[in-house]
Structures are given as C-alpha cells and as structure tokens.
Enzyme design. Structure first.
Site, mmCIF file in Angstrom:
data_model
loop_
_atom_site.group_PDB
_atom_site.id
_atom_site.type_symbol
_atom_site.label_atom_id
_atom_site.label_comp_id
_atom_site.label_asym_id
_atom_site.label_seq_id
_atom_site.Cartn_x
_atom_site.Cartn_y
_atom_site.Cartn_z
ATOM 1 N N TYR A 261 25.469 -37.950 -57.310
ATOM 2 C CA TYR A 261 24.992 -38.509 -56.250
ATOM 3 C C TYR A 261 24.177 -37.232 -55.463
ATOM 4 C CZ TYR A 261 23.976 -41.586 -52.419
ATOM 5 O OH TYR A 261 23.504 -42.638 -51.222
ATOM 6 N N GLU A 337 32.847 -56.599 -52.846
ATOM 7 C CA GLU A 337 32.401 -56.042 -53.952
ATOM 8 C C GLU A 337 31.194 -56.747 -54.751
ATOM 9 O OE1 GLU A 337 34.376 -52.820 -55.937
ATOM 10 O OE2 GLU A 337 35.889 -52.740 -54.432
ATOM 11 N N HIS A 390 12.826 -47.290 -49.806
ATOM 12 C CA HIS A 390 13.197 -48.245 -50.711
ATOM 13 C C HIS A 390 14.097 -49.409 -50.180
ATOM 14 C CE1 HIS A 390 11.746 -45.607 -53.952
ATOM 15 N NE2 HIS A 390 12.903 -44.788 -53.922
ATOM 16 N N ASP A 424 5.981 -40.042 -51.352
ATOM 17 C CA ASP A 424 7.398 -39.669 -52.285
ATOM 18 C C ASP A 424 6.928 -39.798 -53.722
ATOM 19 O OD1 ASP A 424 10.465 -39.552 -51.734
ATOM 20 O OD2 ASP A 424 10.182 -40.755 -53.347
ATOM 21 N N HIS A 426 8.555 -41.569 -55.739
ATOM 22 C CA HIS A 426 9.069 -42.952 -56.125
ATOM 23 C C HIS A 426 8.234 -43.907 -55.169
ATOM 24 C CE1 HIS A 426 12.572 -40.208 -57.110
ATOM 25 N NE2 HIS A 426 12.312 -40.831 -58.186
ATOM 26 N N ASP A 513 10.034 -34.768 -53.377
ATOM 27 C CA ASP A 513 10.526 -34.833 -54.818
ATOM 28 C C ASP A 513 9.403 -34.928 -55.564
ATOM 29 O OD1 ASP A 513 9.947 -37.291 -53.856
ATOM 30 O OD2 ASP A 513 11.410 -38.332 -54.349
ATOM 31 N N TYR A 552 14.953 -33.338 -53.396
ATOM 32 C CA TYR A 552 16.472 -33.413 -53.862
ATOM 33 C C TYR A 552 16.522 -31.818 -54.396
ATOM 34 C CZ TYR A 552 16.147 -37.992 -52.824
ATOM 35 O OH TYR A 552 15.902 -39.322 -52.116
#
Length: 578
Positions: A261, A337, A390, A424, A426, A513, A552
């Site tokens: 992560y 969940e 996102h 970004d 993404h 990133d 990151y």
C-alpha cells in the site's frame, strides 16, 4: 469580518447576489443616480466592447455573502488608465475602514495593470455648496483622498454644471499611484474625453465635451495644494505575494500498513520539508467545510454509508471490497464487507476507522485553500492526503474517498467559471464523473493512456462530456513511454484549451507520480521538468489553487514539489515585472 473579492461578471449565483446588493447600496447612498446606470451594472461587467472599458467590481462581503461595501473600477486599456466610477460602504456600515481597504485595493489593481494613472471624480468642497451638511461631507471625502496624496486637477472647466442650476459638481482627481509621475496634457485631455464620451454618453452634449477638453491647457497639469491637515495613510498591501498553504495535519491517522500500500503518511512530511525551504508559503489554518458542499459532489447515500461503516470498524482493521454487484447494487447484503463493493471501483482501496476522518480533513483543507483565492491570495496550495481525484459521485477507489479537488472547484463555482487541470499520472475519473454534464466547470486531464494505466476504463479522448457538458471535458492520454518533450507539448495544449474557456479560477490536481521511477507510473520527469511545468501553469493570468493528489517515490517527492512551486511563483513574479 469581511473579505474583498473581484467580480468580473454576473454568471454565478453568488456574483448575481452581490451585484443585486450593490445596486441597492447605490440606490440608497446615491439617490440622484440614474436608474439606467444601476441597471447597466451587470451588462457592463461582461461587455467591455460596448462600453469601451473593462469593468471590475470589488465587493467587501462576509462568508455569508452579505455585502458591506463596494468599488467599481473601469479599465480603459486604449489610453492605459483606470477610473474609479463608484466607491461606497453599505448604509450604516461606514466604520471599520471599509472605504480605505476598497480604495487601496483599487490602487493595487491599477498599479498591477501598470496604468498611467488612476482617475475619478470627487464632489467639490468649496462654498459653492450651499448645504452645510453636504459641504462637510464633501470636505471629509477630500481629506480622505489627501491622505493618499491625491488632489484635484486645477485650471479647467471640469467642475462646471452640465445644465444651468446643476448642483452636482465634481473635480477630476488624479492619483499617480505613488510614482510621482506628472499628468501630461495629452493624457489629461484623452482621459477627460473618454470619461465624458463613455461614462456620460448622451448626457453631456458634444459641444460641451470639446469645451471641457480644451479647458485643460497646463502641461503638466497643476494639482491643487493640500487644504487639510491630513495624516498620510499607512498604506498596506492587500494582495498577498505568498502562496497560501493549508496542510491536512490530521492525515496520519489514516495509515494502512498492509504490504504494497503506497499511499503512506510519509508523503506529506517529505513535501512539506522541501517546500518550506523556499520561503514562498504562508500557513493558513483549515476551516470546517459545510456538509452541504460535500452533498453537491457526492451521493448522500454514499456519504452516509462511508460514515457509518468507518465509524463501526475496529481501530486496527481495514476491509477491502471483493464482490462487485454491478447493476444489482440495490440488492443489499447484511455483510458490510460485501456491501462496500456497491460503492467502490477496485480491490486495492480499503476502508478503516479513520478513512472518513482523514478524507474529511483533506476536503476541509482544499476548500479552505479555495477560499484563500477570494481573500487576497493569488496562489494557494492544499497539501493533503488521502488523495481525491479518483473518488466519483458515488464510489471510492484509487486510494481516494472524497474528491477534494472537486469540492474546491464546486466551492469556487459559486463565484465564477472554473477550469480543473489534472496533471496526475492517472486519469482523474472521479472529477470527470462529477462534472461530466456541467458547462460551467471545464475538466482537462493529462494522464497515462487507459489501455495500460489505472483506472483503465476511463480517460479516452472520445470522452468529451454529456448533455450541457458536451465539449467541456478534455482527456489527453499519453503513451507509456511518453517523452518529456511530448508531455510539455501536451501541457501547452491543455493550457491553450483552458485559455479559450476563459475561467475565473484554475484548479490544479497536482500529481507528482509523473516522476522518474515513481512506482505507479512509467514516465521520466525530473526536477527541472517539474519546474518547467510550474512555469507554464504560473504564466496563466488566473488565481490558481493546487490540490495535492498522487506521487509515491518518496526519495524525490519533496524536491519535485519544491521545483514545481518555484517555477509557478517565478512565472508570477516575471508577469508582475513585465
């Protein structure tokens, strides 16, 4: 408490509300003002061609939108001067220095435009005024302007009545904006002609215009000597040159230690350490965002679900979606969940006890940074995590829970047209999803082609908006091995599209990133490239908010952020000096 903000048009609800209040103040404070002059205010704000000047309205209002005072400035670019048409506090609001602050902002704006002077009219302060109370008010007003070294232009017929018996008589005032520049005759005559022909079109006869213009004969013009014992004003600079910095200090409560992560708490300290070295930033404490704003960008059911699920989870537990219901989302399971798959787009973004709190804090920071653009700052930065671009209308994913960038853009949309530029690596699928049918918010995203990059199923060039939003979404997908040259050529293309949209504010979703060796990207931008990106964006003559998204590779994260902001700020300094 109040702020002073600029209004360029009447396209937004907040601006229309402010303009209506300004018209009411004019009616109350200037009872002799013509009705047509009040009614034309919204028109002159967005039609400079018709009126032969660009109008900028400054309002002093509080966060609830209550106008305490205003000033209306006309920019006559063809003769390179500004003209203060009206300035007034609201009735019973003439304390607290509102008039001084408004006038100083007009002077600052005029100086920034590099004009040859600021001009305006001021009621005569001599015994031709029969009413003692009126005379006293006129003398106090003149004393106010003398504090700024501003005096009437002498030896001319400007203060003569248009018609016999007229009692509203004015001097022409000249403010050299602390330059000490004399008022030369050609400029003085050009200014007088422009005022009489444009502001008083249809009121002052052509013959009288010529007579008044020709009455100006001194070169340079002679200004009246001071008459009042006026202590010079302690002029303060109101527009901030620093970048407002709002940091999500509580972000570390959201710490997912699961292997692989990448969205870790260390990201923010790395950035903060490097940008603090620049001396460019001024810290601002975050303010709480009203829940109503979040409901404008996210499904209320989704918000309630996240709140309730996160609140009931144990401190040390994260849960990941594993089942996605697709079209049968509303067939609810009792298993939490299982339920989370109804509101998520991937299997890599967990929910835990603090996800909701940390994401809420990020929104608070982003919206506070947006507010700073209405409170004297030209640049602001929300340094936040978790990221947000996102997060869609009703789904989380990509480490994102609430869309901070969208929240800031939505807040600013009350005050004008907004462009969002996502840089970004993404695609900003969440921001696109939220604004896809909106014509007032242009969304532009430069990102890795969805054929190989997350989120895979959005970000194609063919996605241009829907309904009223058709044509207001622009995707610029780039190849996996994109060169720096291609990237910056694409950035220039994005900025060109934004310029044609003519927004009032620009929101940048800043992803770092795109850097070389970032574990989530494939491009090779290095420090000098981020500096260049900042320079290109900073050259846009717009108030700019930057909201932190991805990035990151912690070894270079801070350096790249610092270089971006150095380029951004240097571009602004260069524009101001040119």
């Amino acid at each position: 408490m109040f702020r002073i903000r600029k209004i360029y048009d009447d396209t937004s609800v907040a601006n229309r509300h402010a303009i209506t209040q300004v018209q009411a103040i004019i009616q109350q404070q200037f009872p002799t003002a013509r009705r047509e002059d009040m009614e034309k205010l919204p028109l002159q704000l967005h039609d400079p061609v018709k009126y032969k000047y660009r109008s900028v309205l400054f309002v002093a209002d509080d966060t609830a939108g209550n106008v305490k005072g205003f000033a209306l400035m006309l920019h006559m670019a063809d003769i390179n001067v500004t003209y203060l048409e009206l300035i007034s506090a609201a009735p019973r609001k003439n304390g607290g220095g509102i008039g001084s602050l408004l006038y100083e902002r007009i002077r600052e704006e005029s100086a920034k435009l590099k004009v040859n002077g600021l001009f305006f009219e001021c009621s005569i302060d001599e015994d031709r005024v029969a009413d003692p109370a009126t005379l006293k008010n006129n003398q106090l007003r003149m004393k106010f302007y003398e504090r700024y070294g501003v005096y009437p232009v002498c030896n001319n017929a400007y203060d003569t009545p248009v018609k016999p018996g007229d009692k509203d008589l004015y001097y022409l005032m000249y403010d050299a904006l602390d330059t000490g520049a004399p008022l030369r005759l050609p400029l003085a005559q050009a200014v007088v002609r422009a005022i009489l022909e444009r502001k008083y079109h249809g009121i002052v006869p052509k013959e009288q215009v010529e007579e008044v213009v020709e009455s100006f004969r001194d070169d340079p013009a002679i200004l009246r000597a001071p008459r009042y014992k006026a202590k010079p004003a302690a002029v303060h600079k109101h527009e901030k040159t620093a970048i407002a910095l709002v940091v999500n200090e509580g972000h570390a409560i959201h710490h997912v230690s699961d292997k692989g992560y990448l969205e870790s708490p260390i990201r923010l300290p790395q950035i903060l350490k490097e940008i603090s070295r620049t001396g460019l930033f001024e810290r601002v404490e975050p303010r709480k965002t009203p829940a109503a704003l979040l409901r404008r960008i996210h499904d209320p059911e989704y918000l309630s679900f996240l709140h309730d699920v996160c609140k009931q989870l144990p401190v040390d537990k994260s849960i990941y979606p594993s089942v996605f219901p697709g079209r049968n989302r509303y067939r609810k399971s009792t298993d939490v969940e299982v339920q989370i798959g109804c509101f998520c787009t991937d299997t890599t973004t967990p929910l835990n006890r603090n996800a909701y709190l940390a994401a809420s804090g990020a929104v608070d920071c982003a919206v506070t940074a947006a507010e700073m653009l209405l409170e004297d700052y030209d640049l602001s930065y929300a340094l936040v995590r978790p990221p947000g671009h996102h997060a869609e209308w009703s789904k989380f994913g990509g480490f994102c829970y609430f869309n901070s960038t969208a929240a800031a853009a939505e807040y600013l949309s009350d005050y004008g047209r907004i462009a969002v530029l996502d840089i970004d690596f993404h695609h900003g699928n969440g921001t696109q999803d939220i604004f896809y049918e909106r014509p007032d918010i242009l969304t532009v995203s430069i990102h890795g082609d969805p054929s190989y990059a997350y989120p895979f199923f959005t970000g194609n060039a063919a996605e241009t908006g829907k309904g009223e939003g058709k044509g207001f979404n622009m995707n610029l997908p780039l190849p996996e091995d994109c060169s720096v040259e291609l990237y910056q050529k694409t950035l220039a293309k994005a900025l060109k599209r934004i310029a044609t949209f003519k927004p009032d504010y620009l929101v940048i979703a800043l992803g770092l990133d795109t850097a070389k060796r970032d574990p989530t990207g494939s491009w090779n931008l290095v420090a000098k490239d981020f500096h260049r990106n900042g320079t290109l964006i900073g050259a846009m003559e717009l108030p700019i908010l930057i909201v932190q998204e991805g990035g990151y590779r912690t070894q270079t994260l801070g350096t790249n952020a610092r270089c971006f902001f150095e380029g951004l700020h240097q571009a602004r300094k260069k524009d101001a000096a040119s």
